[in-house]
Scaffold this motif. Structure first.
Motif, PDB file in Angstrom:
ATOM      1  N   TYR A 107       0.833  -1.207   0.000  1.00  0.00           N
ATOM      2  CA  TYR A 107       0.000   0.000   0.000  1.00  0.00           C
ATOM      3  C   TYR A 107       0.868   1.257   0.000  1.00  0.00           C
ATOM      4  CZ  TYR A 107      -4.077  -2.901   1.109  1.00  0.00           C
ATOM      5  OH  TYR A 107      -5.068  -3.827   1.082  1.00  0.00           O
ATOM      6  N   VAL A 108       1.910   1.246   0.814  1.00  0.00           N
ATOM      7  CA  VAL A 108       2.807   2.402   0.867  1.00  0.00           C
ATOM      8  C   VAL A 108       3.484   2.602  -0.488  1.00  0.00           C
ATOM      9  CG1 VAL A 108       4.922   3.304   1.914  1.00  0.00           C
ATOM     10  CG2 VAL A 108       3.144   2.294   3.350  1.00  0.00           C
ATOM     11  N   PHE A 109       3.882   1.518  -1.153  1.00  0.00           N
ATOM     12  CA  PHE A 109       4.510   1.624  -2.468  1.00  0.00           C
ATOM     13  C   PHE A 109       3.562   2.267  -3.480  1.00  0.00           C
ATOM     14  CE2 PHE A 109       5.593  -0.325  -6.641  1.00  0.00           C
ATOM     15  CZ  PHE A 109       6.814   0.298  -6.807  1.00  0.00           C
ATOM     16  N   VAL A 110       2.312   1.863  -3.477  1.00  0.00           N
ATOM     17  CA  VAL A 110       1.332   2.442  -4.406  1.00  0.00           C
ATOM     18  C   VAL A 110       1.126   3.925  -4.109  1.00  0.00           C
ATOM     19  CG1 VAL A 110      -1.098   2.369  -5.127  1.00  0.00           C
ATOM     20  CG2 VAL A 110       0.190   0.252  -4.892  1.00  0.00           C
ATOM     21  N   VAL A 111       1.043   4.290  -2.839  1.00  0.00           N
ATOM     22  CA  VAL A 111       0.900   5.697  -2.471  1.00  0.00           C
ATOM     23  C   VAL A 111       2.130   6.483  -2.915  1.00  0.00           C
ATOM     24  CG1 VAL A 111       0.802   7.281  -0.497  1.00  0.00           C
ATOM     25  CG2 VAL A 111      -0.707   5.298  -0.575  1.00  0.00           C
ATOM     26  N   LEU A 112       3.319   5.903  -2.744  1.00  0.00           N
ATOM     27  CA  LEU A 112       4.541   6.581  -3.156  1.00  0.00           C
ATOM     28  C   LEU A 112       4.599   6.795  -4.668  1.00  0.00           C
ATOM     29  CD1 LEU A 112       7.243   4.990  -0.842  1.00  0.00           C
ATOM     30  CD2 LEU A 112       6.225   7.263  -0.695  1.00  0.00           C
ATOM     31  N   ILE A 113       4.008   5.903  -5.436  1.00  0.00           N
ATOM     32  CA  ILE A 113       3.942   6.092  -6.890  1.00  0.00           C
ATOM     33  C   ILE A 113       3.142   7.354  -7.206  1.00  0.00           C
ATOM     34  CG2 ILE A 113       2.968   5.189  -9.037  1.00  0.00           C
ATOM     35  CD1 ILE A 113       3.729   2.388  -8.013  1.00  0.00           C
ATOM     36  N   PHE A 114       1.992   7.516  -6.560  1.00  0.00           N
ATOM     37  CA  PHE A 114       1.174   8.701  -6.799  1.00  0.00           C
ATOM     38  C   PHE A 114       1.870   9.966  -6.302  1.00  0.00           C
ATOM     39  CE2 PHE A 114      -2.170   5.435  -7.041  1.00  0.00           C
ATOM     40  CZ  PHE A 114      -2.722   5.791  -8.261  1.00  0.00           C
ATOM     41  N   VAL A 115       2.579   9.877  -5.184  1.00  0.00           N
ATOM     42  CA  VAL A 115       3.339  11.019  -4.680  1.00  0.00           C
ATOM     43  C   VAL A 115       4.429  11.393  -5.678  1.00  0.00           C
ATOM     44  CG1 VAL A 115       4.952  11.764  -2.871  1.00  0.00           C
ATOM     45  CG2 VAL A 115       2.836  10.597  -2.250  1.00  0.00           C
ATOM     46  N   TYR A 116       5.119  10.395  -6.232  1.00  0.00           N
ATOM     47  CA  TYR A 116       6.170  10.659  -7.212  1.00  0.00           C
ATOM     48  C   TYR A 116       5.614  11.324  -8.471  1.00  0.00           C
ATOM     49  CZ  TYR A 116      10.006   9.887 -10.465  1.00  0.00           C
ATOM     50  OH  TYR A 116      10.992  10.072 -11.394  1.00  0.00           O
ATOM     51  N   VAL A 117       4.476  10.856  -8.938  1.00  0.00           N
ATOM     52  CA  VAL A 117       3.857  11.463 -10.123  1.00  0.00           C
ATOM     53  C   VAL A 117       3.522  12.929  -9.851  1.00  0.00           C
ATOM     54  CG1 VAL A 117       1.765  11.444 -11.549  1.00  0.00           C
ATOM     55  CG2 VAL A 117       2.972   9.321 -11.092  1.00  0.00           C
ATOM     56  N   ARG A 118       2.963  13.190  -8.686  1.00  0.00           N
ATOM     57  CA  ARG A 118       2.619  14.573  -8.336  1.00  0.00           C
ATOM     58  C   ARG A 118       3.870  15.446  -8.240  1.00  0.00           C
ATOM     59  NH1 ARG A 118      -1.862  17.298  -6.172  1.00  0.00           N
ATOM     60  NH2 ARG A 118      -1.280  18.945  -4.733  1.00  0.00           N
ATOM     61  N   LEU A 119       4.902  14.925  -7.576  1.00  0.00           N
ATOM     62  CA  LEU A 119       6.155  15.684  -7.456  1.00  0.00           C
ATOM     63  C   LEU A 119       6.789  15.942  -8.817  1.00  0.00           C
ATOM     64  CD1 LEU A 119       7.796  13.971  -4.351  1.00  0.00           C
ATOM     65  CD2 LEU A 119       6.922  16.306  -4.492  1.00  0.00           C
ATOM     66  N   MET A 120       6.747  14.951  -9.695  1.00  0.00           N
ATOM     67  CA  MET A 120       7.349  15.117 -11.020  1.00  0.00           C
ATOM     68  C   MET A 120       6.558  16.094 -11.877  1.00  0.00           C
ATOM     69  SD  MET A 120      10.166  13.705 -10.959  1.00  0.00           S
ATOM     70  CE  MET A 120      10.570  14.047 -12.638  1.00  0.00           C
ATOM     71  N   ASN A 121       5.251  16.102 -11.744  1.00  0.00           N
ATOM     72  CA  ASN A 121       4.456  17.092 -12.478  1.00  0.00           C
ATOM     73  C   ASN A 121       4.814  18.505 -12.041  1.00  0.00           C
ATOM     74  OD1 ASN A 121       3.089  15.305 -14.119  1.00  0.00           O
ATOM     75  ND2 ASN A 121       1.388  15.054 -12.685  1.00  0.00           N
TER      76      ASN A 121
END
Length: 85
Positions: free
Chosen positions: A61-75
């Motif tokens: 679950y934490v890994f999936v959340v981190l994927i979304f956090v990374y996408v937001r940070l990269m945008n």
């Protein structure tokens, strides 16, 4: 020349994000699932010990959340350096 320094700053910030997010994932998956399991087993979630829960599902679950956090940070990073399309 400015474009080269801008791209280096972009990649430096990108690698910083990656290192922090992978560090969080390592801490959650290895730390909570293996190293701190004994201490976390005193807490129960849904009838299961928290250390077991992190080892089985929590790190995923934490890994999936981190994927979304990374996408937001990269945008945000793309917009900051003008690489957004």
């Amino acid at each position: 020349m400015e474009k080269n320094s801008r791209s280096k700053a972009y990649w430096k910030e990108n690698l910083t994000y990656l290192a922090v997010l992978l560090g969080i994932w390592f801490l959650v998956s290895y730390g909570c699932g293996i190293l701190f399991k004994g201490a976390l087993d005193h807490i129960r979630i849904g009838g299961f010990e928290l250390g077991f829960w992190f080892a089985q599902q929590g790190s995923i679950y934490v890994f999936v959340v981190l994927i979304f956090v990374y996408v937001r940070l990269m945008n945000k990073l793309d917009k900051k350096y003008g690489y957004d399309e």
